[in-house]
Design an enzyme around this catalytic site. Structure first.
Site, short mmCIF file in Angstrom:
data_model
loop_
_atom_site.label_atom_id
_atom_site.label_comp_id
_atom_site.label_asym_id
_atom_site.label_seq_id
_atom_site.Cartn_x
_atom_site.Cartn_y
_atom_site.Cartn_z
N ARG A 143 2.16 -5.15 5.95
CA ARG A 143 1.37 -4.15 5.24
C ARG A 143 2.10 -2.83 5.32
O ARG A 143 2.38 -2.32 6.41
CB ARG A 143 -0.03 -4.00 5.84
CG ARG A 143 -0.81 -2.93 5.06
CD ARG A 143 -2.28 -2.86 5.37
NE ARG A 143 -2.90 -1.90 4.45
CZ ARG A 143 -4.16 -1.91 4.07
NH1 ARG A 143 -4.96 -2.84 4.53
NH2 ARG A 143 -4.62 -1.01 3.25
N HIS A 198 2.67 3.43 -9.06
CA HIS A 198 2.52 1.99 -9.31
C HIS A 198 3.77 1.44 -10.02
O HIS A 198 4.21 0.33 -9.72
CB HIS A 198 1.27 1.72 -10.13
CG HIS A 198 -0.01 2.06 -9.40
ND1 HIS A 198 -0.22 1.70 -8.09
CD2 HIS A 198 -1.13 2.72 -9.78
CE1 HIS A 198 -1.41 2.13 -7.70
NE2 HIS A 198 -1.98 2.75 -8.70
N ARG A 252 0.13 7.68 -2.70
CA ARG A 252 0.65 8.75 -1.83
C ARG A 252 2.11 9.06 -2.16
O ARG A 252 2.54 10.21 -2.15
CB ARG A 252 0.50 8.37 -0.35
CG ARG A 252 -0.90 8.67 0.18
CD ARG A 252 -1.14 7.96 1.48
NE ARG A 252 -1.36 6.52 1.27
CZ ARG A 252 -1.28 5.61 2.23
NH1 ARG A 252 -0.98 5.98 3.46
NH2 ARG A 252 -1.51 4.34 1.96
N TRP A 253 2.86 8.01 -2.47
CA TRP A 253 4.28 8.19 -2.83
C TRP A 253 4.37 9.11 -4.05
O TRP A 253 5.19 10.02 -4.09
CB TRP A 253 4.89 6.83 -3.13
CG TRP A 253 6.34 6.82 -3.45
CD1 TRP A 253 7.39 6.66 -2.58
CD2 TRP A 253 6.93 6.96 -4.76
NE1 TRP A 253 8.58 6.70 -3.26
CE2 TRP A 253 8.34 6.87 -4.60
CE3 TRP A 253 6.41 7.14 -6.04
CZ2 TRP A 253 9.22 6.97 -5.67
CZ3 TRP A 253 7.30 7.24 -7.11
CH2 TRP A 253 8.68 7.15 -6.91
N LEU A 291 12.11 -19.96 -4.92
CA LEU A 291 11.01 -19.22 -4.27
C LEU A 291 9.70 -19.43 -5.03
O LEU A 291 9.68 -19.40 -6.27
CB LEU A 291 11.36 -17.73 -4.28
CG LEU A 291 10.31 -16.79 -3.73
CD1 LEU A 291 10.32 -16.83 -2.20
CD2 LEU A 291 10.56 -15.35 -4.20
N SER A 326 -10.33 -7.46 -5.17
CA SER A 326 -11.69 -7.43 -5.75
C SER A 326 -12.25 -6.00 -5.67
O SER A 326 -13.00 -5.57 -6.54
CB SER A 326 -12.64 -8.33 -4.95
OG SER A 326 -12.05 -9.56 -4.64
N GLU A 327 -11.86 -5.26 -4.63
CA GLU A 327 -12.38 -3.90 -4.42
C GLU A 327 -11.72 -2.88 -5.35
O GLU A 327 -12.28 -1.82 -5.63
CB GLU A 327 -12.17 -3.46 -2.97
CG GLU A 327 -13.06 -4.18 -1.94
CD GLU A 327 -12.68 -5.65 -1.72
OE1 GLU A 327 -11.47 -5.99 -1.83
OE2 GLU A 327 -13.59 -6.47 -1.48
N ILE A 371 -6.62 -5.80 7.41
CA ILE A 371 -6.33 -6.96 6.55
C ILE A 371 -6.91 -6.73 5.14
O ILE A 371 -6.46 -7.33 4.17
CB ILE A 371 -6.95 -8.26 7.16
CG1 ILE A 371 -6.39 -8.51 8.58
CG2 ILE A 371 -6.74 -9.48 6.28
CD1 ILE A 371 -4.91 -8.76 8.64
N SER A 372 -7.94 -5.87 5.06
CA SER A 372 -8.53 -5.49 3.77
C SER A 372 -8.88 -6.67 2.86
O SER A 372 -8.51 -6.68 1.67
CB SER A 372 -7.60 -4.51 3.03
OG SER A 372 -7.50 -3.32 3.76
N ASN A 394 1.37 3.42 -2.96
CA ASN A 394 1.92 3.88 -4.24
C ASN A 394 1.39 5.26 -4.62
O ASN A 394 2.14 6.12 -5.09
CB ASN A 394 1.54 2.92 -5.38
CG ASN A 394 2.16 1.55 -5.24
OD1 ASN A 394 3.06 1.36 -4.43
ND2 ASN A 394 1.67 0.59 -6.01
N ASP A 398 0.84 -1.21 0.00
CA ASP A 398 0.00 0.00 0.00
C ASP A 398 0.88 1.26 0.00
O ASP A 398 1.96 1.25 0.58
CB ASP A 398 -0.91 -0.03 1.24
CG ASP A 398 -2.10 0.89 1.07
OD1 ASP A 398 -2.32 1.41 -0.05
OD2 ASP A 398 -2.82 1.10 2.06
C1 FPP Z 1 -1.52 0.22 -3.49
O1 FPP Z 1 -1.20 1.55 -3.62
C2 FPP Z 1 -1.14 -0.66 -4.54
C3 FPP Z 1 -2.00 -1.26 -5.46
C4 FPP Z 1 -3.40 -0.94 -5.69
C5 FPP Z 1 -1.58 -2.39 -6.25
C6 FPP Z 1 -0.61 -2.14 -7.31
C7 FPP Z 1 0.68 -2.71 -6.94
C8 FPP Z 1 1.74 -2.62 -7.71
C9 FPP Z 1 1.69 -1.95 -9.02
C10 FPP Z 1 3.00 -3.21 -7.24
C11 FPP Z 1 3.50 -4.18 -8.24
C12 FPP Z 1 3.20 -5.56 -8.00
C13 FPP Z 1 3.22 -6.58 -8.90
C14 FPP Z 1 3.35 -7.95 -8.41
C15 FPP Z 1 3.13 -6.39 -10.36
P1 FPP Z 1 -2.39 2.59 -3.53
O2 FPP Z 1 -2.72 3.02 -4.91
O3 FPP Z 1 -3.54 2.03 -2.76
O4 FPP Z 1 -1.71 3.75 -2.72
P2 FPP Z 1 -2.42 4.88 -1.84
O5 FPP Z 1 -3.05 4.18 -0.66
O6 FPP Z 1 -1.27 5.74 -1.44
O7 FPP Z 1 -3.41 5.59 -2.71
#
Ligand code: FPP
Length: 250
Positions: free
Chosen positions: A186, A35, A22-23, A129, A64-65, A193-194, A20, A18
């Site tokens: 997380r 992402h 905000r980053w 792995l 799913s959400e 756990i979402s 991406n 979680d």
């Molecule tokens: C959460 O950040 C991340 C996601 C919704 C999933 C996307 C994950 C990736 C792209 C990582 C790569 C993984 C693989 C295996 C290809 P968010 O958008 O919920 O962040 P926020 O809470 O800051 O808005």
């Protein structure tokens, strides 16, 4: 047992990646840039798991959400998964990684599903792995599809409802055949756990960190592993029973 339950490397690590968005926002960048940085972080984590002796890594890539996000973001994520698979699969294969996907494939584009199946086939015999990627996955969906499968068996007269065991149930869940996660990480600061692996996380140690997923590096991973190593897992027993195994069941 007391000592054995400490100072151990988790066999199975599950991660809710979680933060991406905000980053990216902090850098005045679009969400998809977050992402993209998240994919690099996933790659680093796969490598760190390989080095630390973790046997299974499960990454929650799309829930799913997440279908409720703006269509442009969903589209960008799906393209990222497809490109990421095409780019990374040979390297994963060379490194002995076995790739497996969990989630509702019926919701995904045929091209993506076909690449996922190619990756699973190509890496099926690898012995390094196990990398499980959860796409279009929800814990409640997983439990429902297992329940439907058991109900079918009962309706067909092949199984007695009263005889259904935890093992019967687990064998119909998406992670069948793999050990339950020992450690859940997380990132991003939320402590939920979402709707991740609801059944399989029953005894899992949880490690929550404010670190945003794209910033999750080897040092952060080592901190999560050392928190796990210091935790005592009791599986419902008392501390005395853990120290003196003979007391368990007494
Ligand atoms: C959460 O950040 C991340 C996601 C919704 C999933 C996307 C994950 C990736 C792209 C990582 C790569 C993984 C693989 C295996 C290809 P968010 O958008 O919920 O962040 P926020 O809470 O800051 O808005």
């Amino acid at each position: 047992m007391g000592r054995e339950t400490r100072n151990r490397v988790p066999r199975h690590v599950a991660v809710i990646m979680d933060g991406n968005g905000r980053w990216a926002k902090r850098r005045a960048m679009p969400r998809h840039a977050g992402h993209r940085a998240g994919v690099k972080s996933a790659r680093r984590t796969v490598e760190a798991c390989g080095r630390s002796g973790v046997e299974v890594l499960t990454l929650f890539a799309f829930s799913s959400e997440n279908w409720k996000r703006p269509p442009s973001e969903v589209g960008a994520l799906m393209r990222l998964f497809l490109e990421g698979l095409e780019r990374e699969v040979d390297d994963l294969h060379r490194n002995g990684v076995r790739v497996r996907f969990i989630g509702d494939r019926a919701c995904l584009a045929a091209e993506l599903v076909s690449r996922m199946e190619d990756a699973e086939r190509l890496t099926a015999a690898n012995e390094g792995l196990v990398l499980v990627i959860a796409v279009a996955y929800g814990g409640r969906w997983d439990i429902l599809q297992a329940t439907r499968s058991l109900a079918d068996e009962v309706a067909a007269g092949r199984l007695e409802a009263a005889a259904i065991s935890e093992a019967d149930f687990a064998s119909r869940l998406q992670l069948h055949g793999l050990p339950d996660p020992d450690l859940l990480i997380r990132t991003g600061g939320e402590t939920r756990i979402s709707n991740f692996l609801l059944w399989n996380l029953a005894y899992t140690e949880c490690y929550f960190t404010p670190c945003l997923w794209p910033d999750f590096d080897e040092r952060e991973f080592a901190a999560a592993l050392s928190s796990f190593a210091g935790a005592e897992r009791r599986y419902g027993l008392t501390p005395d029973q853990i120290e003196t195994p003979g007391l368990a069941g007494a």
